[in-house]
Design an enzyme around this catalytic site. Sequence first.
Site, PDB file in Angstrom:
ATOM      1  N   CYS A  61       0.814  -1.217   0.000  1.00  0.00           N
ATOM      2  CA  CYS A  61       0.000   0.000   0.000  1.00  0.00           C
ATOM      3  C   CYS A  61       0.850   1.271   0.000  1.00  0.00           C
ATOM      4  CB  CYS A  61      -0.979  -0.009   1.166  1.00  0.00           C
ATOM      5  SG  CYS A  61      -0.241  -0.026   2.810  1.00  0.00           S
ATOM      6  N   HIS A 119      -3.032   1.466   6.581  1.00  0.00           N
ATOM      7  CA  HIS A 119      -3.338   1.361   5.156  1.00  0.00           C
ATOM      8  C   HIS A 119      -3.434   2.762   4.569  1.00  0.00           C
ATOM      9  CE1 HIS A 119      -4.563  -0.491   1.462  1.00  0.00           C
ATOM     10  NE2 HIS A 119      -5.685   0.214   1.414  1.00  0.00           N
ATOM     11  N   HIS A 160      -5.545   2.087  -4.736  1.00  0.00           N
ATOM     12  CA  HIS A 160      -4.689   1.578  -3.664  1.00  0.00           C
ATOM     13  C   HIS A 160      -4.272   0.137  -3.961  1.00  0.00           C
ATOM     14  CE1 HIS A 160      -8.278  -0.331  -1.258  1.00  0.00           C
ATOM     15  NE2 HIS A 160      -8.660  -0.082  -2.491  1.00  0.00           N
TER      16      HIS A 160
END
Length: 343
Positions: A256, A304, A316
Amino acid sequence: MRLRALVRGGLVALCGAAVVLSGPAAVPASADPTLDDAKKKLAAIEQQQSEIGEQWAEVKLQLAQSKTKVDTLNADIANQQRKVDGMRGQAQQAAISRFQTRGVDITVQLITSPDPDAFLSDMSTMGKVDQNLNSLLQDYQAQQANLADLQRAARDQVTTVAAEERRLASLKNQIEQKIQEGQALVDQLTEQERQRLNAEEEASRDTSRDALADIPVGDDSGSADSRALRAVKYAVSKVRTGQYVWGAEGPNNFDCSGLMLAAYRSVGISLPHSSRAQSGLGRPVSRSELKPGDLLFFYNPIHHVGMYMGNGLFVHARNPRNDLEITKLSSYPAYQGARRVVG
């Protein structure tokens, strides 16, 4: 079903957020209690993977900083060693000179001097010379002490590096265990249940498939910084072919924070490889002020990160099961806030 190998080249990543397995209203929620229970367990496992992955990213940053400190200390030690070596000859000569003059009584020197008056007039000068010798010896000893301090600090830092490397290895093992747990859970499902699970996950992406063609242009994208827009284009260009790999930052594999790092690196802006570290960059922006290129952060503590595209969508690297995707911000859980790193 799109399942990746348990460990891609030994570094499958788990920094992505916990997957939201329930699909939007377009896909009826499963009435199967076995599948519902499996989805909850799988979401919990993937969140644990994500949290451990973020710890790994932070320790990796600390390790890099520790290694840099070791290199700096070694350079300082080399410089200090040269300084001490250069002073050693002067200090030795000073010590010899002091020993020689202390070996003869001043009265004897006065009596034996061929010119007593000149000897007495030189006494003050000799005292100053003696002071200089003392100062030289003291300075040499101080420089030796500084060298010893640097050497001790370097040894301590090497010990820190070794501890951080062991910590990285431990976290890697923990992540791989979580991967195996998640895979075992999915393997226990029937083929029909796996198809339902896959359909629900796919439905959360179907509404944004057209976004792959280009970056949406909405009311929130007109004044975005040109570098931020190029960073978004980079990230979007990786969605079809990019894979989620723990610790990767391109060109084809990403986790991420690695995707954010690579996207902004493509426009000359450096980011740390950690979602938590990235959450401290730039300036905060409210949800109503989002523009393309803003970094979005999820979960508490943060583990995240994604990049806002405009029109309520963000790109993402989601997790090893889903790889890279474009998702509606409104459908993703545990939103914590956004930061604007440029513009």
